[in-house]
Each structure stands twice: as C-alpha cells, then as structure tokens.
Design a protein around this motif. Structure first.
Motif, PDB file in Angstrom:
ATOM      1  N   SER A 127       0.824  -1.218   0.000  1.00  0.00           N
ATOM      2  CA  SER A 127       0.000   0.000   0.000  1.00  0.00           C
ATOM      3  C   SER A 127       0.850   1.257   0.000  1.00  0.00           C
ATOM      4  O   SER A 127       0.446   2.297  -0.538  1.00  0.00           O
ATOM      5  CB  SER A 127      -0.929  -0.013   1.216  1.00  0.00           C
ATOM      6  N   LEU A 128       2.042   1.188   0.597  1.00  0.00           N
ATOM      7  CA  LEU A 128       2.947   2.340   0.598  1.00  0.00           C
ATOM      8  C   LEU A 128       3.317   2.732  -0.825  1.00  0.00           C
ATOM      9  O   LEU A 128       3.288   3.912  -1.189  1.00  0.00           O
ATOM     10  CB  LEU A 128       4.202   2.000   1.392  1.00  0.00           C
ATOM     11  N   MET A 129       3.645   1.765  -1.642  1.00  0.00           N
ATOM     12  CA  MET A 129       4.022   2.035  -3.030  1.00  0.00           C
ATOM     13  C   MET A 129       2.848   2.602  -3.821  1.00  0.00           C
ATOM     14  O   MET A 129       3.005   3.548  -4.600  1.00  0.00           O
ATOM     15  CB  MET A 129       4.533   0.758  -3.687  1.00  0.00           C
ATOM     16  N   VAL A 130       1.657   2.028  -3.627  1.00  0.00           N
ATOM     17  CA  VAL A 130       0.472   2.502  -4.358  1.00  0.00           C
ATOM     18  C   VAL A 130       0.210   3.980  -4.058  1.00  0.00           C
ATOM     19  O   VAL A 130       0.003   4.789  -4.962  1.00  0.00           O
ATOM     20  CB  VAL A 130      -0.756   1.650  -3.970  1.00  0.00           C
ATOM     21  N   SER A 131       0.240   4.343  -2.777  1.00  0.00           N
ATOM     22  CA  SER A 131      -0.044   5.729  -2.381  1.00  0.00           C
ATOM     23  C   SER A 131       1.033   6.691  -2.876  1.00  0.00           C
ATOM     24  O   SER A 131       0.727   7.797  -3.334  1.00  0.00           O
ATOM     25  CB  SER A 131      -0.159   5.818  -0.857  1.00  0.00           C
ATOM     26  N   ALA A 136       0.821   9.896  -5.449  1.00  0.00           N
ATOM     27  CA  ALA A 136       1.278  11.238  -5.075  1.00  0.00           C
ATOM     28  C   ALA A 136       2.345  11.743  -6.038  1.00  0.00           C
ATOM     29  O   ALA A 136       2.375  12.925  -6.389  1.00  0.00           O
ATOM     30  CB  ALA A 136       1.824  11.216  -3.647  1.00  0.00           C
ATOM     31  N   GLY A 137       3.223  10.859  -6.485  1.00  0.00           N
ATOM     32  CA  GLY A 137       4.269  11.253  -7.429  1.00  0.00           C
ATOM     33  C   GLY A 137       3.713  11.677  -8.774  1.00  0.00           C
ATOM     34  O   GLY A 137       4.204  12.630  -9.391  1.00  0.00           O
ATOM     35  N   VAL A 145      10.058  10.105  -6.364  1.00  0.00           N
ATOM     36  CA  VAL A 145       9.297   9.231  -5.479  1.00  0.00           C
ATOM     37  C   VAL A 145       9.766   7.786  -5.615  1.00  0.00           C
ATOM     38  O   VAL A 145       9.963   7.079  -4.620  1.00  0.00           O
ATOM     39  CB  VAL A 145       7.785   9.340  -5.793  1.00  0.00           C
ATOM     40  N   LEU A 146       9.964   7.350  -6.846  1.00  0.00           N
ATOM     41  CA  LEU A 146      10.426   5.976  -7.076  1.00  0.00           C
ATOM     42  C   LEU A 146      11.836   5.765  -6.520  1.00  0.00           C
ATOM     43  O   LEU A 146      12.156   4.685  -6.019  1.00  0.00           O
ATOM     44  CB  LEU A 146      10.392   5.659  -8.574  1.00  0.00           C
ATOM     45  N   ASP A 147      12.653   6.802  -6.619  1.00  0.00           N
ATOM     46  CA  ASP A 147      14.005   6.711  -6.064  1.00  0.00           C
ATOM     47  C   ASP A 147      13.954   6.545  -4.545  1.00  0.00           C
ATOM     48  O   ASP A 147      14.690   5.731  -3.957  1.00  0.00           O
ATOM     49  CB  ASP A 147      14.788   7.971  -6.435  1.00  0.00           C
ATOM     50  N   GLY A 174       4.234  14.290   0.456  1.00  0.00           N
ATOM     51  CA  GLY A 174       3.096  15.208   0.445  1.00  0.00           C
ATOM     52  C   GLY A 174       1.777  14.566   0.822  1.00  0.00           C
ATOM     53  O   GLY A 174       0.723  15.192   0.698  1.00  0.00           O
ATOM     54  N   ILE A 175       1.811  13.327   1.292  1.00  0.00           N
ATOM     55  CA  ILE A 175       0.584  12.638   1.709  1.00  0.00           C
ATOM     56  C   ILE A 175       0.171  13.151   3.085  1.00  0.00           C
ATOM     57  O   ILE A 175       1.007  13.258   3.987  1.00  0.00           O
ATOM     58  CB  ILE A 175       0.803  11.117   1.732  1.00  0.00           C
TER      59      ILE A 175
END
Length: 402
Positions: free
Chosen positions: A128-132, A136-137, A146-148, A282-283
């Motif tokens: 879920s961390l990656m999805v959110s 946001a990215g 964000v991916l980095d 930014g979440i």
C-alpha cells in the motif's frame, strides 16, 4: 474470458504489444483487425494463480520492489516516456510475476489509465505504501524522485529482514543438528551397549540408567514424538498467525527482556521510516497513518497506532498519543515533538529511522554473539552427557576385571 498477449503491426509498421481479454484466439484476431492492426503473434496467458506462482500469492518481496523502483526511476530520469519504461520493465525484470503484471499495466496505461490506477487494482502484489506514493508522485510530477525514495526504502527494508533472519539462522541450524545427533545416538549407538551392560550384572550409574531408558523410549515412540512435536509446532503457528492469538503472542514477546528491545527498535524503525517518507511525498498525516499501521507488523503497535490516527483526525498532534502508548522510546517521542513544533516532522522521522536502524543492527549483532556460545555449550553438554553415561559403566567394568 481468457487473457491473450499479442504482438501486432499498425498501419505505420510499428510493433504494438499488449494484452486483450477474449473468449477465443479468433476473437483476439478480430479485435486486432478492428483496430487496424496486423496480428503477428497471439498467445494465451497462464493465470497468475497457477501452481508456479503460489509463492507470490500475497506481496512481491521487498528486494524485487526495490529493484523495480530503481530501474523505473533511472529510466524516467533519462527522459524515457513512462509508457516505454513500463514496456521495458515488463521484459527485463527478473521476477516472472512482475513481468506479467507490468505487461498488463503496459496495455492499460497505453489505453489511457494512469500508472497509479493500474497498480492500485493489483494491490495484492504491491504494498500500500508504493500505491499511495506512486499516486502522489504522478499528481506532483515528481514520480522519478518518489520511485528513487521507494527504492531506497525497500532496499533498507530488505536488509532489515535479512539481518533478523540471519541472526536466527545459526541457532535454528544448531538446534536441528542437535536433535538429529541425539536421535542418532539414542537409536543406533546406545543400543549396542545394552547387551554389554546387561551381561556385566553390575549396578549401573544413574546417568546410564537414564540414558538407557531414553534410548528404549526413543526406539519405541521416537517417530511418534517427532510427529507430535511437528504437529504441535504447526498448530501453534496457525494460532499465532491470526486474530486474538497473534495479538497475545506479540504482547508476550514485548515482555521478554532481550526480544522486547529488538522488537521495539524494529517497530520504531519501520514507523519512522514509513511515516517520514510518506509525509515527504506530500501525503496528509491521517492518510499516512493509515498506511503506517499496516506496515508495522506487530499487532500491539498496530492497535495503538489506530488510536494515534484517531487523535490526529481530530486535529491534534501525534506526539502526545504516541507517548501515551508507552511503546515507543523517549527519543522517538522527543524527535516527533520537535518535528511538529518546527514543521519538519518528515525530516525528524527520517533521521530517527536512521538512528534506530543502526541500534537494531547493533542489537542483532549482540544477540548473535550471545547465542553462539550458548548454543555450542548446550550441544556440547548433551553429547558429553551421552558419552559420560556410556563411559562410566565401562570404567566400572574395567576396575572390576582389574
């Protein structure tokens, strides 16, 4: 309806790849011709839930996610369009499941879906961390950054899991070897001396009598005892893997002196790292807490963080409810307070995560250093007892003959 992977040529001669759902192969050819594509190759996809992919039934491993995010970020920074990046990933990732999933995502993104929407539909494979964070990215136009950050986060997460596993590997291996050695001695070596001792007619020492009784019991019921132990271990694992049993087990572990320290450091590292990286992206805090409580694997901490999230939703900070839990270390609480007062909560949390990551590594090293001699002494003591139990009556017989 089945899924088919196709390779086709469009009117300009460019190669098009994708996945279609259809009732038969002929329907795929028809759909491609309607799109003015010339079919080159069509193959039916094996369902992802087949027996070869049972081990991927939940989430992909942290290491695979880290490699994926790093490669994706590198290509985006190089200026490669996102659709082309997804196509490349679907062909070069070492994880077979991820290749299949990204082939599907590639087809959907080419049709107009966003990357975050496609990943969200496959949340059983992606955390879920990656999805959110991908969502946001995309919204902020900083997907490469964000991916980095995700790659760095999951690389650390992978190393943390490996350190915990490695610290427990040695004691488990030695314990298994000890059981195997003892079983071999009791069923093979000791019985050869039974006839010698019985013919001597001498009064056997207490250790020898105990050893012979154990040997006799093992020969008669050893297999059943091993099966009973294996069944009990399996039932225990089932009991602590879900619901109230899992909560009680985690609560008990938090009371064991050495284990408690390691678990608190692990929880603090995961909490600080995950919440810090989410806030930096930014979440909002409340939405970030919803993800954090899923990442923290301890049920006691998860239920406590639900209360912290409720307090944050009412407009208060998180430092006070975190302190009320009595679970997190004082330093973490102070860093959160400083971050809330200065408006740099994300930065404070990431610094705290680095600190507790180092503390956890040091604790695991100390635990391994402590366990190694204890396990060796334990194994040596068992073997010494068996050897001594056999040697004592032999010495008595020698003295009697002399």
């Amino acid at each position: 309806m089945a899924r088919y992977r196709y390779v086709a040529k469009n009117m300009e001669g460019n190669t098009i790849r994708g996945i279609l759902e259809a009732s038969s192969r002929s329907d795929v050819y028809r759909l491609l011709r309607e799109r003015e594509y010339y079919p080159v190759k069509v193959e039916k996809l094996v369902q992802i839930t087949d027996t070869k992919d049972i081990r991927f039934s939940n989430k992909v491993k942290s290491r695979d996610i880290a490699v994926l995010c790093k490669q994706f970020s590198t290509m985006l920074r190089a200026g490669i369009p996102i659709v082309r990046c997804i196509d490349i990933l679907s062909k070069q990732l070492s994880n077979r499941l991820l290749c299949r999933v990204f082939a599907e995502i590639y087809s959907e993104v080419r049709s107009g879906k966003t990357l975050s929407e496609s990943i969200a539909q496959r949340s059983r494979y992606f955390p879920s961390l990656m999805v959110s964070m991908v969502e946001a990215g995309e919204a902020s136009g900083t997907l490469d950054e964000v991916l980095d950050n995700l790659a760095l986060h999951y690389e650390k997460d992978h190393k943390l899991k490996q350190k915990i596993k490695n610290s427990m590997t040695y004691p488990v291996i030695v314990l298994v070897v000890a059981i195997a050695v003892v079983y071999f001695l009791l069923t093979t070596v000791v019985p050869t001396f039974v006839g010698i001792f019985s013919r001597s007619g001498a009064q056997l020492p207490l250790p020898t009598r105990v050893l012979l009784s154990l040997s006799d019991f093992t020969l008669k019921y050893g297999v059943f005892v091993l099966l009973l132990i294996a069944m009990a271990a399996f039932l225990f694992y089932i009991a602590i893997s879900r619901g109230e049993g899992r909560y009680k087990w985690h609560k008990l572990l938090l009371k064991v002196p050495v284990v408690k320290n390691i678990m608190i450091q692990s929880i603090s590292t995961r909490f600080s790292s995950t919440l810090g990286i989410l806030l930096r992206t930014g979440i909002p805090l409340v939405a970030a807490m919803d993800i954090v409580k899923k990442v923290v694997s301890n049920e006691v901490a998860r239920k406590g963080l639900e209360h912290v999230q409720d307090m944050a939703q009412k407009g208060g900070g998180i430092s006070q409810p975190l302190e009320q839990l009595g679970l997190f270390p004082p330093m973490l609480i102070q860093m959160v307070k400083v971050g809330e007062e200065s408006g740099t909560l994300d930065e404070m949390l990431l610094k705290t995560a680095e600190f507790y990551e180092g503390e956890l590594e040091a604790s695991l090293t100390r635990l391994t250093t402590l366990l190694e001699p204890l396990v060796v002494v334990f194994l040596g003591g068992i073997v010494a007892f068996i050897v001594l139990s056999i040697a004592l009556p032999m010495f008595q017989m020698t003295s009697f003959v002399g």
